[in-house]
Write a protein that holds these residues in place. Structure first.
Motif, PDB file in Angstrom:
ATOM      1  N   ALA A  58       0.833  -1.208   0.000  1.00 22.44           N
ATOM      2  CA  ALA A  58       0.000   0.000   0.000  1.00 22.44           C
ATOM      3  C   ALA A  58       0.861   1.249   0.000  1.00 22.44           C
ATOM      4  CB  ALA A  58      -0.945  -0.010   1.198  1.00 22.44           C
ATOM      5  N   GLY A  59       1.889   1.255   0.878  1.00 28.05           N
ATOM      6  CA  GLY A  59       2.795   2.392   0.942  1.00 28.05           C
ATOM      7  C   GLY A  59       2.051   3.678   1.273  1.00 28.05           C
ATOM      8  N   LYS A  60       2.397   4.730   0.576  1.00 26.98           N
ATOM      9  CA  LYS A  60       1.782   6.034   0.788  1.00 26.98           C
ATOM     10  C   LYS A  60       0.587   6.265  -0.118  1.00 26.98           C
ATOM     11  CE  LYS A  60       6.115   8.216   2.275  1.00 26.98           C
ATOM     12  NZ  LYS A  60       7.072   9.315   2.028  1.00 26.98           N
ATOM     13  N   ARG A  61       0.263   5.284  -0.952  1.00 29.99           N
ATOM     14  CA  ARG A  61      -0.845   5.479  -1.870  1.00 29.99           C
ATOM     15  C   ARG A  61      -2.200   5.342  -1.180  1.00 29.99           C
ATOM     16  NH1 ARG A  61       0.839   1.043  -6.157  1.00 29.99           N
ATOM     17  NH2 ARG A  61       1.249   0.003  -4.165  1.00 29.99           N
ATOM     18  N   ALA A  62      -2.283   4.520  -0.160  1.00 34.56           N
ATOM     19  CA  ALA A  62      -3.553   4.284   0.526  1.00 34.56           C
ATOM     20  C   ALA A  62      -3.770   5.316   1.627  1.00 34.56           C
ATOM     21  CB  ALA A  62      -3.588   2.877   1.119  1.00 34.56           C
ATOM     22  N   ARG A  63      -5.042   5.635   1.851  1.00 35.38           N
ATOM     23  CA  ARG A  63      -5.373   6.523   2.950  1.00 35.38           C
ATOM     24  C   ARG A  63      -5.047   5.843   4.276  1.00 35.38           C
ATOM     25  NH1 ARG A  63     -10.354   7.385   3.958  1.00 35.38           N
ATOM     26  NH2 ARG A  63     -11.216   5.656   2.779  1.00 35.38           N
ATOM     27  N   PRO A  64      -4.617   6.592   5.291  1.00 35.18           N
ATOM     28  CA  PRO A  64      -4.312   5.963   6.593  1.00 35.18           C
ATOM     29  C   PRO A  64      -5.484   5.196   7.171  1.00 35.18           C
ATOM     30  CG  PRO A  64      -3.414   8.189   6.497  1.00 35.18           C
ATOM     31  CD  PRO A  64      -4.265   8.016   5.267  1.00 35.18           C
ATOM     32  N   SER A  65      -6.705   5.742   7.039  1.00 34.95           N
ATOM     33  CA  SER A  65      -7.865   5.047   7.587  1.00 34.95           C
ATOM     34  C   SER A  65      -8.123   3.741   6.844  1.00 34.95           C
ATOM     35  CB  SER A  65      -9.102   5.952   7.509  1.00 34.95           C
ATOM     36  OG  SER A  65      -9.374   6.311   6.162  1.00 34.95           O
ATOM     37  N   PHE A  66      -7.949   3.738   5.519  1.00 33.99           N
ATOM     38  CA  PHE A  66      -8.145   2.511   4.754  1.00 33.99           C
ATOM     39  C   PHE A  66      -7.096   1.475   5.115  1.00 33.99           C
ATOM     40  CE2 PHE A  66      -7.344  -0.042   0.909  1.00 33.99           C
ATOM     41  CZ  PHE A  66      -8.601  -0.600   0.742  1.00 33.99           C
ATOM     42  N   LEU A  67      -5.867   1.917   5.350  1.00 34.33           N
ATOM     43  CA  LEU A  67      -4.809   0.987   5.749  1.00 34.33           C
ATOM     44  C   LEU A  67      -5.108   0.381   7.114  1.00 34.33           C
ATOM     45  CD1 LEU A  67      -2.106  -0.243   4.973  1.00 34.33           C
ATOM     46  CD2 LEU A  67      -0.973   1.713   6.026  1.00 34.33           C
ATOM     47  N   ARG A  68      -5.634   1.188   8.052  1.00 23.36           N
ATOM     48  CA  ARG A  68      -6.011   0.644   9.359  1.00 23.36           C
ATOM     49  C   ARG A  68      -7.134  -0.383   9.221  1.00 23.36           C
ATOM     50  NH1 ARG A  68      -5.607   6.063  11.014  1.00 23.36           N
ATOM     51  NH2 ARG A  68      -7.876   6.231  11.132  1.00 23.36           N
ATOM     52  N   LEU A  69      -8.081  -0.127   8.306  1.00 24.08           N
ATOM     53  CA  LEU A  69      -9.158  -1.091   8.087  1.00 24.08           C
ATOM     54  C   LEU A  69      -8.607  -2.416   7.576  1.00 24.08           C
ATOM     55  CD1 LEU A  69     -12.124  -1.897   7.795  1.00 24.08           C
ATOM     56  CD2 LEU A  69     -12.115  -0.795   5.540  1.00 24.08           C
ATOM     57  N   ILE A  70      -7.687  -2.368   6.612  1.00 28.56           N
ATOM     58  CA  ILE A  70      -7.095  -3.596   6.083  1.00 28.56           C
ATOM     59  C   ILE A  70      -6.357  -4.350   7.188  1.00 28.56           C
ATOM     60  CG2 ILE A  70      -5.412  -4.510   4.447  1.00 28.56           C
ATOM     61  CD1 ILE A  70      -8.004  -3.547   3.195  1.00 28.56           C
ATOM     62  N   GLU A  71      -5.634  -3.633   8.028  1.00 30.63           N
ATOM     63  CA  GLU A  71      -4.905  -4.282   9.120  1.00 30.63           C
ATOM     64  C   GLU A  71      -5.855  -4.995  10.075  1.00 30.63           C
ATOM     65  OE1 GLU A  71      -2.629  -1.235  10.913  1.00 30.63           O
ATOM     66  OE2 GLU A  71      -1.143  -1.111   9.300  1.00 30.63           O
ATOM     67  N   ARG A  72      -6.955  -4.347  10.416  1.00 26.82           N
ATOM     68  CA  ARG A  72      -7.898  -4.969  11.344  1.00 26.82           C
ATOM     69  C   ARG A  72      -8.579  -6.180  10.721  1.00 26.82           C
ATOM     70  NH1 ARG A  72     -10.472   0.732  13.535  1.00 26.82           N
ATOM     71  NH2 ARG A  72      -8.620   1.402  14.700  1.00 26.82           N
ATOM     72  N   LEU A  73      -8.909  -6.098   9.444  1.00 24.88           N
ATOM     73  CA  LEU A  73      -9.520  -7.250   8.791  1.00 24.88           C
ATOM     74  C   LEU A  73      -8.553  -8.426   8.730  1.00 24.88           C
ATOM     75  CD1 LEU A  73     -11.465  -5.545   5.851  1.00 24.88           C
ATOM     76  CD2 LEU A  73     -12.392  -6.492   7.965  1.00 24.88           C
ATOM     77  N   ILE A  74      -7.280  -8.152   8.452  1.00 24.56           N
ATOM     78  CA  ILE A  74      -6.286  -9.224   8.397  1.00 24.56           C
ATOM     79  C   ILE A  74      -6.114  -9.864   9.772  1.00 24.56           C
ATOM     80  CG2 ILE A  74      -3.825  -9.681   8.085  1.00 24.56           C
ATOM     81  CD1 ILE A  74      -3.831  -7.659   5.820  1.00 24.56           C
ATOM     82  N   LYS A  75      -6.022  -9.054  10.814  1.00 20.37           N
ATOM     83  CA  LYS A  75      -5.889  -9.599  12.168  1.00 20.37           C
ATOM     84  C   LYS A  75      -7.097 -10.459  12.538  1.00 20.37           C
ATOM     85  CE  LYS A  75      -3.010  -5.966  14.219  1.00 20.37           C
ATOM     86  NZ  LYS A  75      -2.977  -4.882  15.244  1.00 20.37           N
ATOM     87  N   THR A  76      -8.299  -9.947  12.238  1.00 25.08           N
ATOM     88  CA  THR A  76      -9.505 -10.685  12.593  1.00 25.08           C
ATOM     89  C   THR A  76      -9.570 -12.023  11.860  1.00 25.08           C
ATOM     90  OG1 THR A  76     -10.682  -8.591  12.971  1.00 25.08           O
ATOM     91  CG2 THR A  76     -12.019 -10.574  12.668  1.00 25.08           C
ATOM     92  N   ALA A  77      -9.275 -12.019  10.557  1.00 24.02           N
ATOM     93  CA  ALA A  77      -9.342 -13.249   9.783  1.00 24.02           C
ATOM     94  C   ALA A  77      -8.291 -14.256  10.244  1.00 24.02           C
ATOM     95  CB  ALA A  77      -9.167 -12.929   8.296  1.00 24.02           C
TER      96      ALA A  77
END
Length: 302
Positions: free
Chosen positions: A65-84
């Motif tokens: 993702a790097g700097k291309r993704a919004r910080p909030s969207f990156l946090r969402l992806i992180e939480r989904l990965i942890k949950t799964a």
């Protein structure tokens, strides 16, 4: 031959028999636990592997993702990965420790449990899913100033259940995500600048066209006013004591920028009108009587 000791509630059941049953039950439980120790060890290894997979997946998500993704969207992806990752790891560990539990039975039990928990914690899950959707598509980020009804502050972070706002007065405000998701939200700092306005006025005896020009020039010279945006000055209405004038300009978007700019503009407008000799009227009151008034000068004065 001595008689066996009997319990008061069941005369036919001796204390020795009770102790024997309890001992047999605990022994069987301990034996089952010891026999399952290898399975418990494998389950712990599975949980450790789940933690490693989750960490590696988060690292890959941040890298791609790097700097291309919004910080909030990156946090969402992180939480989904942890949950799964943790949900799959816990399910696999339960199947290993309890061999009789199949994936279909575990998922069926999880479904019944989720329904019961959903009814018990409806508000919590509502805030959770609202937070997920906010991280997915909402336009505000950490650091933005937002306003939702009487609530206003700087977004510090969007958590799973609530959003933390830092009010201009310094207090920390915890807002449930469902409240922000269901109500209109003004993102005050969506753009780097925002329009502000004040009302002023001049007396009826003042040349209105000249007054509008003086006010416009005074506001344009202010440091906090954006030079890329035109200053707007309009005669608005006939007031009780003079002509009401609306002054609009563009300044910084934060509440502090707005307050600082409004103060500077008011000072500049007052100074410009005073220098031009144009009166900012005080409230005037004219009293009209239907009949002439007689003045009583007192005895000895008439």
């Amino acid at each position: 031959m001595p008689k066996p000791t009997q319990t008061p509630h069941n005369p036919g059941l001796s204390l020795d028999r009770v102790f024997a049953v309890v001992f047999d039950t605990l022994s069987q439980a301990w034996a089952d636990f010891v026999s399952r120790l290898p399975l418990i060890g494998i389950a712990l290894l599975v949980l450790a592997a789940s933690w490693l997979v989750a960490s590696a997946s988060l690292w890959l998500a941040r890298r791609f993702a790097g700097k291309r993704a919004r910080p909030s969207f990156l946090r969402l992806i992180e939480r989904l990965i942890k949950t799964a990752a943790w949900a799959f790891g816990l399910l696999l560990a339960a199947i290993i420790v309890f061999p009789g539990v199949s994936p279909s039975k575990a998922l069926g039990g999880l479904g019944l449990l989720s329904v019961a928990v959903g009814f018990a914690f409806r508000d919590t899950f509502e805030n959770f899913f609202a937070g997920m959707l906010m991280l997915w598509k909402y336009p505000f980020e950490s650091g933005d100033f937002i306003e939702c009804g009487p609530l206003m502050g700087r977004v510090e972070q969007v958590h799973i259940r609530m959003t933390t706002l830092r009010q201009p007065t310094g207090e920390l405000l915890l807002v449930p995500n469902a409240h922000l998701f269901k109500n209109p939200v003004f993102v005050l700092t969506d753009q780097p600048e925002r329009r502000s306005s004040i009302l002023t006025g001049v007396a009826y005896s003042v040349d209105l066209g000249a007054a509008l020009e003086v006010i416009k020039n005074s506001v344009a010279d202010c440091e906090t006013v954006m030079p890329s945006r035109a200053v707007q000055v309009f005669a608005q209405a006939f007031g009780d004591s003079g002509i009401t004038i609306e002054v609009a300009w563009w300044a910084g978007a934060t509440p502090l920028d707005v307050r600082r700019s409004r103060s500077e503009v008011i000072v500049a407008v007052k100074a410009g009108l005073d220098a031009a000799g144009m009166e900012i009227p005080f409230p005037y009151r004219t009293l009209t009587f239907a009949e002439p008034l007689s003045i009583d000068t007192g005895p000895g004065n008439g």
